[in-house]
Enzyme design. Structure first.
Site, PDB file in Angstrom:
ATOM      1  N   HIS A 117       0.883  -1.164   0.000  1.00  0.00           N
ATOM      2  CA  HIS A 117       0.000   0.000   0.000  1.00  0.00           C
ATOM      3  C   HIS A 117       0.922   1.215   0.000  1.00  0.00           C
ATOM      4  CE1 HIS A 117      -3.049   2.938   1.135  1.00  0.00           C
ATOM      5  NE2 HIS A 117      -2.198   3.362   2.057  1.00  0.00           N
ATOM      6  N   CYS A 125      -4.711   1.780  -4.822  1.00  0.00           N
ATOM      7  CA  CYS A 125      -4.061   2.843  -4.056  1.00  0.00           C
ATOM      8  C   CYS A 125      -2.751   3.300  -4.698  1.00  0.00           C
ATOM      9  CB  CYS A 125      -3.795   2.370  -2.628  1.00  0.00           C
ATOM     10  SG  CYS A 125      -2.771   0.879  -2.543  1.00  0.00           S
TER      11      CYS A 125
END
Length: 213
Positions: free
Chosen positions: A42, A116
């Site tokens: 992430h 993301c």
């Protein structure tokens, strides 16, 4: 040099800030695969002391959220990469990120084409004309294995639980608001997005409200 001159220079330089990519591990396996250029990550973009990321929920409203830098709940912080510098005041950047949030609704999140890391790459390109390192999102390109949905604690899957936003007022303070999306319907249990379980700790998260056009 007088104190007044120093204060003036500080005000002039307050718009100059670094753009930093903060990268997180989604699994301890990254400790082994990282050296082969692979991993499940992430990432968030840090500007003016706040970190911005993108995650999934079930509504046609902003999926962009902000947290304290290097403290995104549900993920294990790995490293930070300086992407460049920009000359943009905090209020100008806020306007920029709110405008961008209208392009990143929570219900448009896609593991392969719009996760993301696609968000941070897009923001970096717009601000610095530089892309994030390829290894950050490599697994998504190899088959959609990178799942960067928001942690379970931030899950939004029913009309009774809407994203909460913090709006900046004219004096720079924040006010709390809850958005009602356009005519939402109940989501069936088997259609709910099952998000990653948060790790211990982590900071508070607030969604960025998109600018009205």
């Amino acid at each position: 040099m007088s104190n007044s001159s120093t204060k003036y220079e500080n005000i002039e330089n307050s718009s100059d800030t670094q753009v930093v990519l903060n990268v997180y591990d989604l699994t301890p396996i990254n400790n082994y695969t990282y050296w082969f250029g692979l991993g499940i990550y992430h990432s968030g973009i840090e500007v003016h002391g706040k970190e911005y990321g993108f995650g999934a929920h079930d509504f046609p409203v902003s999926g962009v959220f902000e947290v304290e830098p290097r403290s995104c709940p549900g993920f294990i912080y790995r490293c930070s990469i300086t992407l460049g510098r920009i000359n943009m005041s905090p209020s100008e950047f806020r306007m920029f990120i709110e405008n961008t949030a209208s392009e990143y609704h929570g219900d448009t999140y896609h593991l392969i084409s719009k996760n993301c890391n696609h968000f941070t790459d897009d923001i970096s390109l717009r601000l610095t004309e530089r892309r994030v390192p390829g290894w950050v999102n490599r697994l998504a390109r190899l088959g959609g294995l990178c799942s960067c949905l928001l942690p379970e604690s931030l899950q939004v899957t029913t009309v009774k639980q809407l994203p909460e936003y913090y709006e900046c007022t004219e004096d720079g303070s924040e006010s709390h608001a809850t958005t009602t999306p356009r005519q939402s319907t109940e989501v069936d249990t088997d259609q709910e997005k099952h998000l990653l379980s948060p790790s211990s700790g982590g900071g508070e998260v607030s969604f960025v409200k998109e600018a009205h056009k």
